[in-house]
Motif scaffolding. Structure first.
Motif, mmCIF file in Angstrom:
data_model
loop_
_atom_site.group_PDB
_atom_site.id
_atom_site.type_symbol
_atom_site.label_atom_id
_atom_site.label_comp_id
_atom_site.label_asym_id
_atom_site.label_seq_id
_atom_site.Cartn_x
_atom_site.Cartn_y
_atom_site.Cartn_z
ATOM 1 N N MET A 177 0.847 -1.194 0.000
ATOM 2 C CA MET A 177 0.000 0.000 0.000
ATOM 3 C C MET A 177 0.881 1.242 0.000
ATOM 4 O O MET A 177 1.851 1.334 0.738
ATOM 5 C CB MET A 177 -0.922 0.008 1.230
ATOM 6 C CG MET A 177 -1.708 1.304 1.378
ATOM 7 S SD MET A 177 -2.772 1.338 2.834
ATOM 8 C CE MET A 177 -4.193 0.459 2.197
ATOM 9 N N ARG A 178 0.473 2.223 -0.835
ATOM 10 C CA ARG A 178 1.240 3.457 -0.980
ATOM 11 C C ARG A 178 0.422 4.611 -0.407
ATOM 12 O O ARG A 178 -0.707 4.849 -0.835
ATOM 13 C CB ARG A 178 1.569 3.675 -2.449
ATOM 14 C CG ARG A 178 2.422 2.513 -3.012
ATOM 15 C CD ARG A 178 2.279 2.318 -4.477
ATOM 16 N NE ARG A 178 0.930 1.965 -4.878
ATOM 17 C CZ ARG A 178 0.593 1.535 -6.093
ATOM 18 N NH1 ARG A 178 1.533 1.357 -6.999
ATOM 19 N NH2 ARG A 178 -0.655 1.260 -6.387
ATOM 20 N N VAL A 179 1.001 5.324 0.565
ATOM 21 C CA VAL A 179 0.259 6.309 1.350
ATOM 22 C C VAL A 179 0.802 7.713 1.105
ATOM 23 O O VAL A 179 2.018 7.918 1.048
ATOM 24 C CB VAL A 179 0.340 5.979 2.858
ATOM 25 C CG1 VAL A 179 -0.398 7.028 3.680
ATOM 26 C CG2 VAL A 179 -0.225 4.583 3.137
ATOM 27 N N LEU A 180 -0.129 8.662 0.988
ATOM 28 C CA LEU A 180 0.216 10.079 0.956
ATOM 29 C C LEU A 180 -0.292 10.704 2.240
ATOM 30 O O LEU A 180 -1.489 10.674 2.533
ATOM 31 C CB LEU A 180 -0.413 10.764 -0.258
ATOM 32 C CG LEU A 180 -0.291 12.300 -0.327
ATOM 33 C CD1 LEU A 180 1.177 12.723 -0.303
ATOM 34 C CD2 LEU A 180 -0.987 12.839 -1.575
ATOM 35 N N LEU A 181 0.614 11.274 3.032
ATOM 36 C CA LEU A 181 0.296 11.886 4.320
ATOM 37 C C LEU A 181 0.465 13.391 4.198
ATOM 38 O O LEU A 181 1.532 13.877 3.822
ATOM 39 C CB LEU A 181 1.224 11.322 5.400
ATOM 40 C CG LEU A 181 1.163 11.940 6.792
ATOM 41 C CD1 LEU A 181 -0.229 11.801 7.391
ATOM 42 C CD2 LEU A 181 2.214 11.296 7.699
ATOM 43 N N ASP A 234 -2.481 4.866 -2.991
ATOM 44 C CA ASP A 234 -3.651 4.054 -2.645
ATOM 45 C C ASP A 234 -4.487 4.677 -1.536
ATOM 46 O O ASP A 234 -5.702 4.485 -1.484
ATOM 47 C CB ASP A 234 -3.213 2.657 -2.199
ATOM 48 C CG ASP A 234 -2.404 1.938 -3.258
ATOM 49 O OD1 ASP A 234 -2.899 1.831 -4.403
ATOM 50 O OD2 ASP A 234 -1.283 1.490 -2.951
ATOM 51 N N LEU A 235 -3.842 5.412 -0.634
ATOM 52 C CA LEU A 235 -4.536 5.960 0.527
ATOM 53 C C LEU A 235 -3.998 7.350 0.836
ATOM 54 O O LEU A 235 -2.774 7.550 0.884
ATOM 55 C CB LEU A 235 -4.335 5.049 1.746
ATOM 56 C CG LEU A 235 -4.861 5.554 3.092
ATOM 57 C CD1 LEU A 235 -6.381 5.676 3.074
ATOM 58 C CD2 LEU A 235 -4.412 4.643 4.236
ATOM 59 N N ILE A 236 -4.910 8.297 1.041
ATOM 60 C CA ILE A 236 -4.535 9.639 1.489
ATOM 61 C C ILE A 236 -4.954 9.801 2.937
ATOM 62 O O ILE A 236 -6.105 9.563 3.296
ATOM 63 C CB ILE A 236 -5.214 10.720 0.628
ATOM 64 C CG1 ILE A 236 -4.732 10.639 -0.819
ATOM 65 C CG2 ILE A 236 -4.932 12.116 1.193
ATOM 66 C CD1 ILE A 236 -5.446 11.592 -1.759
ATOM 67 N N ILE A 237 -4.015 10.186 3.778
ATOM 68 C CA ILE A 237 -4.303 10.544 5.165
ATOM 69 C C ILE A 237 -4.007 12.035 5.286
ATOM 70 O O ILE A 237 -2.849 12.446 5.136
ATOM 71 C CB ILE A 237 -3.451 9.732 6.155
ATOM 72 C CG1 ILE A 237 -3.667 8.234 5.944
ATOM 73 C CG2 ILE A 237 -3.779 10.125 7.593
ATOM 74 C CD1 ILE A 237 -2.777 7.353 6.825
ATOM 75 N N THR A 238 -5.036 12.831 5.499
ATOM 76 C CA THR A 238 -4.835 14.266 5.433
ATOM 77 C C THR A 238 -5.524 15.030 6.551
ATOM 78 O O THR A 238 -6.625 14.673 6.984
ATOM 79 C CB THR A 238 -5.311 14.818 4.072
ATOM 80 O OG1 THR A 238 -5.108 16.242 4.022
ATOM 81 C CG2 THR A 238 -6.791 14.532 3.828
ATOM 82 N N ASP A 239 -4.833 16.074 7.005
ATOM 83 C CA ASP A 239 -5.452 17.048 7.884
ATOM 84 C C ASP A 239 -6.502 17.802 7.063
ATOM 85 O O ASP A 239 -6.462 17.814 5.825
ATOM 86 C CB ASP A 239 -4.375 18.005 8.405
ATOM 87 C CG ASP A 239 -4.892 18.974 9.443
ATOM 88 O OD1 ASP A 239 -5.865 18.625 10.146
ATOM 89 O OD2 ASP A 239 -4.333 20.072 9.560
ATOM 90 N N ILE A 240 -7.457 18.420 7.738
ATOM 91 C CA ILE A 240 -8.483 19.174 7.016
ATOM 92 C C ILE A 240 -8.136 20.663 6.947
ATOM 93 O O ILE A 240 -8.154 21.268 5.876
ATOM 94 C CB ILE A 240 -9.870 18.970 7.665
ATOM 95 C CG1 ILE A 240 -10.333 17.521 7.458
ATOM 96 C CG2 ILE A 240 -10.898 19.933 7.058
ATOM 97 C CD1 ILE A 240 -11.695 17.203 8.045
ATOM 98 N N ASP A 241 -7.808 21.254 8.064
ATOM 99 C CA ASP A 241 -7.569 22.695 8.122
ATOM 100 C C ASP A 241 -6.137 23.003 7.711
ATOM 101 O O ASP A 241 -5.220 22.990 8.529
ATOM 102 C CB ASP A 241 -7.855 23.206 9.539
ATOM 103 C CG ASP A 241 -7.903 24.722 9.602
ATOM 104 O OD1 ASP A 241 -8.057 25.351 8.538
ATOM 105 O OD2 ASP A 241 -7.795 25.269 10.713
ATOM 106 N N MET A 242 -5.935 23.257 6.396
ATOM 107 C CA MET A 242 -4.600 23.519 5.856
ATOM 108 C C MET A 242 -4.641 24.731 4.926
ATOM 109 O O MET A 242 -5.693 25.076 4.392
ATOM 110 C CB MET A 242 -4.092 22.303 5.068
ATOM 111 C CG MET A 242 -3.907 21.046 5.875
ATOM 112 S SD MET A 242 -3.144 19.733 4.883
ATOM 113 C CE MET A 242 -4.401 19.496 3.613
ATOM 114 N N PRO A 243 -3.494 25.370 4.685
ATOM 115 C CA PRO A 243 -3.443 26.511 3.758
ATOM 116 C C PRO A 243 -3.566 26.064 2.296
ATOM 117 O O PRO A 243 -3.392 24.895 1.976
ATOM 118 C CB PRO A 243 -2.069 27.119 4.036
ATOM 119 C CG PRO A 243 -1.245 25.982 4.541
ATOM 120 C CD PRO A 243 -2.199 25.119 5.332
ATOM 121 N N LYS A 244 -3.887 27.032 1.455
ATOM 122 C CA LYS A 244 -3.977 26.868 -0.011
ATOM 123 C C LYS A 244 -5.173 26.007 -0.421
ATOM 124 O O LYS A 244 -6.092 26.485 -1.053
ATOM 125 C CB LYS A 244 -2.663 26.311 -0.585
ATOM 126 C CG LYS A 244 -1.472 27.238 -0.345
ATOM 127 C CD LYS A 244 -0.206 26.696 -0.965
ATOM 128 C CE LYS A 244 0.970 27.625 -0.681
ATOM 129 N NZ LYS A 244 2.246 27.126 -1.235
#
Length: 244
Positions: free
Chosen positions: A1-5, A48-58
Motif C-alpha cells: 500500500m502506498r500512502v500520501l500523508l 492508494d490511501l490519502i491521510i490528510t489534515d483538514i484545516d490547511m493553507p492553499k
C-alpha cells in the motif's frame, strides 16, 4: 500500500509517519504540508490511501479530496485528521474511511488503515475475477474467503462494516464499500434499503413495519431486513422474476 500523508503541522506528520512505519504492508509514505502540493504528488505518483489534515493553507483537506476525485478515474481512499469535530459533517460527502480527531489514537489509526487495505484488495479481486454467480469472494485482514451465494440471506451495512447473515444463522463481517458491493452481486439479490441487499430466493414473508418500510422475514426467524416502501413495485417485479 502506498500512502500520501498531508498535514501543515510537521510534528503531527512525524507522529503519524512513525505509526504507519509499523504496518508491514505499507510500501512507502510520501509527505507534504499543504493541499496544493498533495494534488501535485498524487498526479505524479501511484497512491492508494490519502491521510490528510483538514484545516490547511492553499487547499484544505476536503477540497483536496474533491479535486482529486473529480479529475482522476481511479478510486482513492481517504482518512481525515483534524482538531475540529465540526468538520465531521462537511467531510461526509467524501465518503472517508474514517474521521480521526487529534491527538491521533494509534489503535484507531491502524484499524482504519487496515480497513482501507481490505477495501483496496476487495476492489482488486473484483477487477481480476469475472463475476461468479455461485461464489462470493471477500477479503478480511490477511485472508481471502469464499461463501456460496445460496447460503446468504442478506448483506447489511453496519457502520463501516458489511455483515452477511447466512442460512445457518452465522454472521460474517468484513469491510467493503456498499456501493461497490451492490455492483457485484448476482441479479437475484435486491437492494431493499440503504442498508440491506437481500437474496430474493430466500424470502419467507413481507410484513408492514412503519409508514415508510416493510419488514422482510426469512426462514431463519431471527433474520430480518427492511424494504423501503418507495421500492415496493420494483421489489415485486424482481421477486417474481427470480422465481423463474
Amino acid at each position: 500500500m502506498r500512502v500520501l500523508l498531508c498535514d501543515d503541522n510537521r510534528d503531527d506528520i512525524q507522529k503519524v509517519k512513525r505509526i504507519l512505519k509499523e504496518i508491514p504492508y505499507i510500501d512507502y509514505v510520501m509527505t507534504c504540508c499543504d493541499g496544493k502540493e498533495a494534488v501535485c504528488i498524487y498526479k505524479n505518483n501511484p497512491i492508494d490511501l490519502i491521510i490528510t489534515d483538514i484545516d490547511m493553507p492553499k487547499i484544505n483537506g476536503i477540497n483536496l479530496v474533491k479535486e482529486i476525485s473529480s479529475n482522476m478515474s481511479n478510486r482513492v481512499d481517504v482518512i481525515f485528521m483534524t482538531g475540529y469535530p465540526d468538520y465531521s459533517i462537511l467531510s461526509h460527502d467524501c465518503r472517508p474511511i474514517d474521521f480521526l480527531l487529534k491527538p491521533i489514537d494509534k489503535g484507531r489509526l491502524i484499524e482504519s488503515v487496515n480497513i482501507a487495505n481490505d477495501m483496496m484488495i476487495s476492489r482488486s479481486l473484483i477487477r481480476n475475477k469475472k463475476l461468479d454467480e455461485e461464489i462470493f469472494i471477500y477479503k478480511f485482514r490477511k485472508n481471502i474467503n469464499m461463501i456460496n451465494y445460496e447460503n446468504i440471506l442478506f448483506f447489511e451495512k453496519v457502520g463501516r462494516e458489511i455483515k452477511i447473515l447466512t442460512t445457518d444463522g452465522e454472521e460474517i463481517r468484513f469491510y467493503e464499500d456498499f456501493t461497490t458491493l451492490k455492483e457485484r452481486v448476482p441479479g437475484y439479490f435486491f437492494v431493499s434499503s440503504s442498508k440491506h441487499i437481500i437474496n430474493l430466493k430466500k424470502i419467507y414473508k413481507v410484513s408492514p413495519n412503519t409508514r415508510n418500510s416493510f419488514e422482510i422475514s426469512f426462514l431463519n426467524e431471527n433474520a430480518k431486513a427492511l424494504l423501503d416502501k418507495k421500492l415496493e413495485s420494483d421489489f415485486l417485479f424482481r421477486y417474481h422474476k427470480s422465481k423463474y
